[in-house]
Scaffold this motif. Sequence first.
Motif, mmCIF file in Angstrom:
data_model
loop_
_atom_site.group_PDB
_atom_site.id
_atom_site.type_symbol
_atom_site.label_atom_id
_atom_site.label_comp_id
_atom_site.label_asym_id
_atom_site.label_seq_id
_atom_site.Cartn_x
_atom_site.Cartn_y
_atom_site.Cartn_z
ATOM 1 N N TYR A 98 0.843 -1.199 0.000
ATOM 2 C CA TYR A 98 0.000 0.000 0.000
ATOM 3 C C TYR A 98 0.874 1.243 0.000
ATOM 4 N N GLY A 99 1.930 1.232 0.823
ATOM 5 C CA GLY A 99 2.840 2.381 0.856
ATOM 6 C C GLY A 99 3.475 2.627 -0.499
ATOM 7 N N GLU A 100 3.884 1.554 -1.199
ATOM 8 C CA GLU A 100 4.499 1.697 -2.521
ATOM 9 C C GLU A 100 3.500 2.263 -3.532
ATOM 10 N N VAL A 101 2.275 1.724 -3.517
ATOM 11 C CA VAL A 101 1.260 2.192 -4.467
ATOM 12 C C VAL A 101 0.864 3.636 -4.162
ATOM 13 N N PHE A 102 0.726 3.956 -2.875
ATOM 14 C CA PHE A 102 0.327 5.320 -2.524
ATOM 15 C C PHE A 102 1.399 6.318 -2.958
ATOM 16 N N SER A 103 2.661 5.970 -2.752
ATOM 17 C CA SER A 103 3.752 6.842 -3.193
ATOM 18 C C SER A 103 3.698 7.032 -4.706
ATOM 19 N N SER A 104 3.484 5.942 -5.436
ATOM 20 C CA SER A 104 3.381 6.030 -6.896
ATOM 21 C C SER A 104 2.202 6.904 -7.298
ATOM 22 N N TRP A 105 1.083 6.757 -6.594
ATOM 23 C CA TRP A 105 -0.117 7.537 -6.896
ATOM 24 C C TRP A 105 0.132 9.034 -6.695
ATOM 25 N N MET A 106 0.810 9.419 -5.617
ATOM 26 C CA MET A 106 1.074 10.825 -5.370
ATOM 27 C C MET A 106 2.026 11.411 -6.422
#
Length: 377
Positions: free
Chosen positions: A288-296
């Motif tokens: 989730y942290g990796e995807v959220f960082s990518s999303w931002m």
Amino acid sequence: MATRYWAVSLPVQGSNSPSSLWNRLQDQISRHSFDTPLYRFNIPNLRVGTLDSLLALSDDLLKSNSFVEGVSHKIRRQIEELEKVSSGESTALTVDGVPVDSYLTRFVWDEAKYPTMSPLREIVDTIQGQVAKIEDDLKIRVAEYNNVRSQLNAINRKQSGSLAVRDLSNLVKPEDIVMSENLMTLLAIVPKYSQKDWLSSYETLTNYIVPRSSKKLFEDNEYALYTVTLFRRVADNFRTNAREKGFQIRDFEHSPEAHDSRKQELDKLMRDQTNFRISLLQWCYTSYGEVFSSWMHFCAVRVFAESILRYGLPPSFLACVLAPSTKGEKKVRSILEGLCDTANSLYWKSEDDSVGMAGLGGDNETHPYVSFTINLV
């Protein structure tokens, strides 16, 4: 923690600078909408490329954003489901230990992961590729976990379901069964409200039934489990006649080895389910942290690209993130519009003109500035 943010960019015009526009925005928000959190959204100078490539990219940004956002929410929902199963409280969602709302409001571009000199299309494709791989991993891991759960549920149904289908080994003791060269014991599943009929008729269903040999072993909401002892040579005839009267004869062979094997299988599946759940939960928090960082980072690209298309070159805009309350949205919109060029605002209010430009702003309604919504949940 706010869960709904606006990503906004305002044009820096004339002799203004991003800093002076930021000060004016802060002043207006503090005076007229003081309960609205406001943060700078620090976007580096990215590589613009050609106008054609930027226009082509713009067509894909909304669809790509929906995909990345969707994977983020999918992982978050999986975390909530896993935590609910363990009756535990969810750990705060983070990116490398930083709470996700703080990561957004104090966003810093990761130059090592996404070099700013890379074409925007390459950055977007990299983000999509990374998130797609995580989504594929999620599907595989969830399938493995659900497979173990399904096997365990199937065993539990056999142990706790209706007598017509459940495993009988826990209900029948060795002393309940007679097995010899000539005699054998059958197990009858009798409808709960037909027990009197069974007791009065089982001795007459065929010849060579041991009198008064039927004994009730167990009863649930629908059925009762009875034994009956008879000569082996009439067993098939008894089964047929019992079925015609609505009594089910269950095949059963008492085997301590089979019982132990089933218990070992159940214990193993319970351990596997716990291990899979813990492993999947840990993976989900990390991913989730990796995807959220990518999303931002994707949102930053989106603000940058839409700002260039809206305001032109060279890049001159102020990017920020706000979290207005529902009742304060109208006032905040008015403040943001007031900081844009008056003529530009009138253009975007013009119904004929705005129809042709709809969509660049990211949301269904158009504004004289770039604006789209980020929903964390």
